[in-house]
Design an enzyme around this catalytic site. Structure first.
Site, PDB file in Angstrom:
ATOM      1  N   ASN A  16      -5.404   2.628 -21.467  1.00  0.00           N
ATOM      2  CA  ASN A  16      -6.031   2.223 -20.205  1.00  0.00           C
ATOM      3  C   ASN A  16      -5.155   1.187 -19.514  1.00  0.00           C
ATOM      4  O   ASN A  16      -4.379   0.480 -20.156  1.00  0.00           O
ATOM      5  CB  ASN A  16      -7.422   1.631 -20.476  1.00  0.00           C
ATOM      6  CG  ASN A  16      -8.185   1.349 -19.195  1.00  0.00           C
ATOM      7  OD1 ASN A  16      -8.007   2.026 -18.189  1.00  0.00           O
ATOM      8  ND2 ASN A  16      -9.031   0.330 -19.219  1.00  0.00           N
ATOM      9  N   ASP A  31     -14.961  -2.127 -27.318  1.00  0.00           N
ATOM     10  CA  ASP A  31     -14.987  -3.432 -26.666  1.00  0.00           C
ATOM     11  C   ASP A  31     -14.262  -3.321 -25.332  1.00  0.00           C
ATOM     12  O   ASP A  31     -13.033  -3.185 -25.289  1.00  0.00           O
ATOM     13  CB  ASP A  31     -14.318  -4.496 -27.541  1.00  0.00           C
ATOM     14  CG  ASP A  31     -15.060  -4.723 -28.841  1.00  0.00           C
ATOM     15  OD1 ASP A  31     -16.301  -4.705 -28.815  1.00  0.00           O
ATOM     16  OD2 ASP A  31     -14.396  -4.896 -29.883  1.00  0.00           O
ATOM     17  N   LEU A  32     -14.995  -3.368 -24.253  1.00  0.00           N
ATOM     18  CA  LEU A  32     -14.454  -3.100 -22.926  1.00  0.00           C
ATOM     19  C   LEU A  32     -13.256  -3.992 -22.593  1.00  0.00           C
ATOM     20  O   LEU A  32     -13.364  -5.221 -22.618  1.00  0.00           O
ATOM     21  CB  LEU A  32     -15.548  -3.283 -21.866  1.00  0.00           C
ATOM     22  CG  LEU A  32     -15.138  -3.016 -20.409  1.00  0.00           C
ATOM     23  CD1 LEU A  32     -14.691  -1.573 -20.244  1.00  0.00           C
ATOM     24  CD2 LEU A  32     -16.281  -3.351 -19.468  1.00  0.00           C
ATOM     25  N   ASP A  33     -12.124  -3.356 -22.281  1.00  0.00           N
ATOM     26  CA  ASP A  33     -10.905  -4.041 -21.857  1.00  0.00           C
ATOM     27  C   ASP A  33     -10.416  -5.069 -22.869  1.00  0.00           C
ATOM     28  O   ASP A  33      -9.738  -6.035 -22.508  1.00  0.00           O
ATOM     29  CB  ASP A  33     -11.110  -4.719 -20.489  1.00  0.00           C
ATOM     30  CG  ASP A  33     -11.275  -3.709 -19.363  1.00  0.00           C
ATOM     31  OD1 ASP A  33     -10.844  -2.562 -19.537  1.00  0.00           O
ATOM     32  OD2 ASP A  33     -11.854  -4.082 -18.324  1.00  0.00           O
ATOM     33  N   GLU A  34     -10.743  -4.873 -24.133  1.00  0.00           N
ATOM     34  CA  GLU A  34     -10.303  -5.808 -25.164  1.00  0.00           C
ATOM     35  C   GLU A  34      -9.572  -5.098 -26.297  1.00  0.00           C
ATOM     36  O   GLU A  34      -9.441  -5.634 -27.393  1.00  0.00           O
ATOM     37  CB  GLU A  34     -11.507  -6.590 -25.706  1.00  0.00           C
ATOM     38  CG  GLU A  34     -12.158  -7.501 -24.675  1.00  0.00           C
ATOM     39  CD  GLU A  34     -13.259  -8.359 -25.258  1.00  0.00           C
ATOM     40  OE1 GLU A  34     -13.379  -8.403 -26.499  1.00  0.00           O
ATOM     41  OE2 GLU A  34     -14.000  -8.982 -24.477  1.00  0.00           O
TER      42      GLU A  34
END
Length: 300
Positions: free
Chosen positions: A205, A241-244
């Site tokens: 991403n 874990d969103l954007d992690e």
């Protein structure tokens, strides 16, 4: 270009077959010697090798580019011989033909700058990908100005009520195309935990990264309002874990008081394009090895 003395394979030389070996295992003496000896016994010629011993975890990481005679040991024999070495050291390892394009699904929403950039780099031979499908949550006419060059296009709109059905279709496309990599090229939908876990280690991403981090709508306008001095972008593996997820590549650009929100958006798109392209290239060249919440990236 490859680093550490690594040479690109000679595409005109039919006498040898080239491979990339990556591995990780608990560190102990003799690993490099064992790999080198095994490749020597197989008639292998090492073109480049990079290694790293992480002190905290005591895990050893290595990337080796080598070739064997074309009329020598077959791929199956290589797998057997290397599996024996791997068993001795408890290695996680993979072996990939070099070069071989990475079968790639690209997912996109309305903003198409990353999609266009990836396709351009693919067409000129800069990225060793084979785009096998494009998935979008906007209809094909949204991208009418883009030459998709015969790549299969799938319009998969999504709502909260249809997310499960839509993700099931995405999974079908990934399986049917035998995709090895999924790239979220500014795909502005959050994948479910189940989909993120299913794509673990093979889904990249790209998102804006600021200090401080601005989440939600209009991040560049938020950054402008706070008078940031740097903007940036981060390419990472997707996790629940969103954007992690584990970071693969990052870059920043300096901003001044004279820059408008539109200037930030323009500069941000440039950063997003180049950061995503580098991350995809590192993946296709087997330069990225996951290491828990981090990655080991053997840069060129």
């Amino acid at each position: 270009m490859p680093g550490n003395g690594e040479m690109m394979p000679d595409h005109k030389n039919r006498d040898r077959r080239s491979y990339i070996l990556t591995l990780s295992c608990p560190n102990r003496p003799g690993i490099v010697a064992a790999i080198s000896h095994a490749l020597f016994e197989l008639g292998g010629d090492i073109a480049g090798a990079q290694q790293f011993d992480e002190r905290e975890s005591r895990i050893f990481f290595m990337r080796v580019v080598f070739s064997v005679p074309a009329d020598g040991i077959a791929r199956g024999g290589l797998d057997v011989a290397l599996a024996q070495v791997a068993a001795r050291f408890g290695m996680k390892w993979s072996l990939r033909e070099n070069p071989r394009p990475t079968r790639t699904v690209i997912m996109v929403s309305r903003f198409d700058h990353c999609l266009v950039d990836l396709l351009y780099r693919w067409r000129i031979g800069e990225l060793a990908i084979e785009p096998v499908a494009i998935i979008a949550n906007h209809p094909r006419q949204t991208y009418a100005h883009i030459d998709l060059d015969g790549i299969a296009f799938h319009y998969l709109p999504v709502t909260a009520a249809t997310r499960g059905e839509q993700e099931a279709r995405i999974a079908d496309i990934v399986r049917e195309t035998e995709a090895e990599l999924v790239v979220l090229a500014r795909y502005m939908q959050i994948l479910s935990d189940g989909m993120s876990e299913w794509l673990a280690g093979r889904c990249i991403n790209i998102h804006h990264s600021f200090l401080p981090g601005f989440k939600g709508a209009r991040p560049y306008h938020q950054a402008f309002a706070r008078g940031v001095k740097l903007i940036g972008a981060t390419a990472h593996f997707v996790t629940p874990d969103l954007d992690e997820g584990p970071i693969i590549e990052q870059d920043v650009e300096r901003i001044t008081h004279a820059d408008s929100p539109d200037d930030l958006i323009r500069k941000g798109r440039d950063i997003e394009r180049r950061v995503l392209a580098r991350a995809v290239r590192y993946f296709t060249e087997c330069r990225v090895i996951p290491n828990g919440h981090k990655t080991i990236v053997f840069n060129p």
